[in-house]
Every structure is written in C-alpha cells, then in structure tokens.
Design a protein around this motif. Structure first.
Motif, PDB file in Angstrom:
ATOM      1  N   LYS A 133       0.847  -1.192   0.000  1.00 33.42           N
ATOM      2  CA  LYS A 133       0.000   0.000   0.000  1.00 33.42           C
ATOM      3  C   LYS A 133       0.879   1.238   0.000  1.00 33.42           C
ATOM      4  O   LYS A 133       2.056   1.186   0.376  1.00 33.42           O
ATOM      5  CB  LYS A 133      -0.898   0.002   1.230  1.00 33.42           C
ATOM      6  CG  LYS A 133      -1.865  -1.163   1.236  1.00 33.42           C
ATOM      7  CD  LYS A 133      -3.077  -0.898   2.071  1.00 33.42           C
ATOM      8  CE  LYS A 133      -4.135  -1.957   1.777  1.00 33.42           C
ATOM      9  NZ  LYS A 133      -5.276  -1.846   2.686  1.00 33.42           N
ATOM     10  N   LYS A 134       0.268   2.355  -0.395  1.00 35.89           N
ATOM     11  CA  LYS A 134       0.986   3.617  -0.435  1.00 35.89           C
ATOM     12  C   LYS A 134       1.326   4.048   1.001  1.00 35.89           C
ATOM     13  O   LYS A 134       0.479   3.967   1.888  1.00 35.89           O
ATOM     14  CB  LYS A 134       0.112   4.671  -1.112  1.00 35.89           C
ATOM     15  CG  LYS A 134       0.852   5.915  -1.482  1.00 35.89           C
ATOM     16  CD  LYS A 134       0.001   6.801  -2.369  1.00 35.89           C
ATOM     17  CE  LYS A 134       0.767   8.082  -2.656  1.00 35.89           C
ATOM     18  NZ  LYS A 134      -0.108   9.227  -2.868  1.00 35.89           N
ATOM     19  N   ILE A 135       2.559   4.491   1.202  1.00 36.75           N
ATOM     20  CA  ILE A 135       2.980   4.877   2.550  1.00 36.75           C
ATOM     21  C   ILE A 135       3.544   6.289   2.561  1.00 36.75           C
ATOM     22  O   ILE A 135       3.945   6.822   1.520  1.00 36.75           O
ATOM     23  CB  ILE A 135       4.043   3.926   3.121  1.00 36.75           C
ATOM     24  CG1 ILE A 135       5.342   3.986   2.315  1.00 36.75           C
ATOM     25  CG2 ILE A 135       3.518   2.501   3.187  1.00 36.75           C
ATOM     26  CD1 ILE A 135       6.560   3.457   3.060  1.00 36.75           C
ATOM     27  N   SER A 136       3.588   6.877   3.755  1.00 37.66           N
ATOM     28  CA  SER A 136       4.337   8.113   3.924  1.00 37.66           C
ATOM     29  C   SER A 136       5.107   8.019   5.238  1.00 37.66           C
ATOM     30  O   SER A 136       4.673   7.365   6.187  1.00 37.66           O
ATOM     31  CB  SER A 136       3.412   9.324   3.900  1.00 37.66           C
ATOM     32  OG  SER A 136       2.456   9.215   4.898  1.00 37.66           O
ATOM     33  N   ALA A 146       4.709  -0.057   0.405  1.00 39.41           N
ATOM     34  CA  ALA A 146       5.334  -1.097   1.226  1.00 39.41           C
ATOM     35  C   ALA A 146       4.256  -2.052   1.694  1.00 39.41           C
ATOM     36  O   ALA A 146       3.058  -1.784   1.539  1.00 39.41           O
ATOM     37  CB  ALA A 146       6.055  -0.492   2.427  1.00 39.41           C
ATOM     38  N   GLU A 147       4.678  -3.180   2.243  1.00 40.81           N
ATOM     39  CA  GLU A 147       3.728  -4.140   2.798  1.00 40.81           C
ATOM     40  C   GLU A 147       2.845  -3.422   3.813  1.00 40.81           C
ATOM     41  O   GLU A 147       3.308  -2.565   4.549  1.00 40.81           O
ATOM     42  CB  GLU A 147       4.469  -5.278   3.507  1.00 40.81           C
ATOM     43  CG  GLU A 147       5.493  -5.994   2.649  1.00 40.81           C
ATOM     44  CD  GLU A 147       4.865  -6.871   1.587  1.00 40.81           C
ATOM     45  OE1 GLU A 147       3.664  -7.184   1.676  1.00 40.81           O
ATOM     46  OE2 GLU A 147       5.589  -7.222   0.636  1.00 40.81           O
ATOM     47  N   GLY A 181       5.964   5.362  15.448  1.00 33.37           N
ATOM     48  CA  GLY A 181       4.757   5.654  14.680  1.00 33.37           C
ATOM     49  C   GLY A 181       4.958   6.649  13.543  1.00 33.37           C
ATOM     50  O   GLY A 181       4.049   7.395  13.198  1.00 33.37           O
ATOM     51  N   ALA A 182       6.164   6.655  12.958  1.00 33.92           N
ATOM     52  CA  ALA A 182       6.455   7.635  11.906  1.00 33.92           C
ATOM     53  C   ALA A 182       5.964   7.220  10.524  1.00 33.92           C
ATOM     54  O   ALA A 182       5.949   8.031   9.608  1.00 33.92           O
ATOM     55  CB  ALA A 182       7.966   7.878  11.853  1.00 33.92           C
ATOM     56  N   ILE A 183       5.557   5.961  10.382  1.00 36.71           N
ATOM     57  CA  ILE A 183       5.114   5.476   9.066  1.00 36.71           C
ATOM     58  C   ILE A 183       3.607   5.362   9.037  1.00 36.71           C
ATOM     59  O   ILE A 183       3.016   4.727   9.901  1.00 36.71           O
ATOM     60  CB  ILE A 183       5.733   4.102   8.757  1.00 36.71           C
ATOM     61  CG1 ILE A 183       7.252   4.149   8.895  1.00 36.71           C
ATOM     62  CG2 ILE A 183       5.336   3.651   7.349  1.00 36.71           C
ATOM     63  CD1 ILE A 183       7.933   2.797   8.756  1.00 36.71           C
ATOM     64  N   SER A 184       2.995   6.004   8.069  1.00 37.28           N
ATOM     65  CA  SER A 184       1.550   5.825   7.908  1.00 37.28           C
ATOM     66  C   SER A 184       1.249   5.146   6.581  1.00 37.28           C
ATOM     67  O   SER A 184       1.958   5.332   5.588  1.00 37.28           O
ATOM     68  CB  SER A 184       0.781   7.124   8.038  1.00 37.28           C
ATOM     69  OG  SER A 184       1.561   8.211   7.733  1.00 37.28           O
TER      70      SER A 184
END
Ligand code: SF4
Length: 59
Positions: free
Chosen positions: A4-7, A42-43, A53-56
């Motif tokens: 899925k798309k991540i930020s 990313a997965e 919790g920096a990756i959404s």
C-alpha cells in the motif's frame, strides 16, 4: 501481503533502521540518517515495525 501507499514523517523518525532493515526493497535510510520511501509503497503491516509511529499507510 498487499503493498500500500505509505508516507514517512521524518520529523518523527529516529533513524533506528527497523523499517529499512525489514523492507529493504521499499525503504532506505537516507544521507540524513532518516528513513525515506524508495518505491512509495510497502507491505501493509510496515507501520508496525516503527517504534515511534512515523510510518503511515494509506487505506
Ligand atoms: S522504523 Fe520508524 S524510526 Fe525507525 S528508521 Fe523507520 S521510520 Fe524511522
């Protein structure tokens, strides 16, 4: 697992390297020592490896 798309929120990242170590094809540690997305995706469980919790992940 589906990607899925991540930020990544660099202001929260502490540069531990967990994300890049777990998903090296999609995330790298940049010259600034912080994580950055390589592929934009990313997965979908990638957020669970980050201790701050920096990756959404976009639904
Ligand atoms: S797991 Fe989180 S804190 Fe660690 S490098 Fe990746 S984004 Fe930064």
């Amino acid at each position: 697992m589906e990607k899925k798309k991540i930020s990544i929120d660099k202001s929260a990242c502490i540069g531990c390297g967990c994300c890049a170590g777990t998903y090296p094809e999609d995330i790298a540690i940049g010259a600034d020592g912080l994580a950055e997305s390589v592929t934009g995706v990313a997965e979908e469980d990638v957020a669970s490896v980050c201790p701050v919790g920096a990756i959404s992940v976009e639904e």
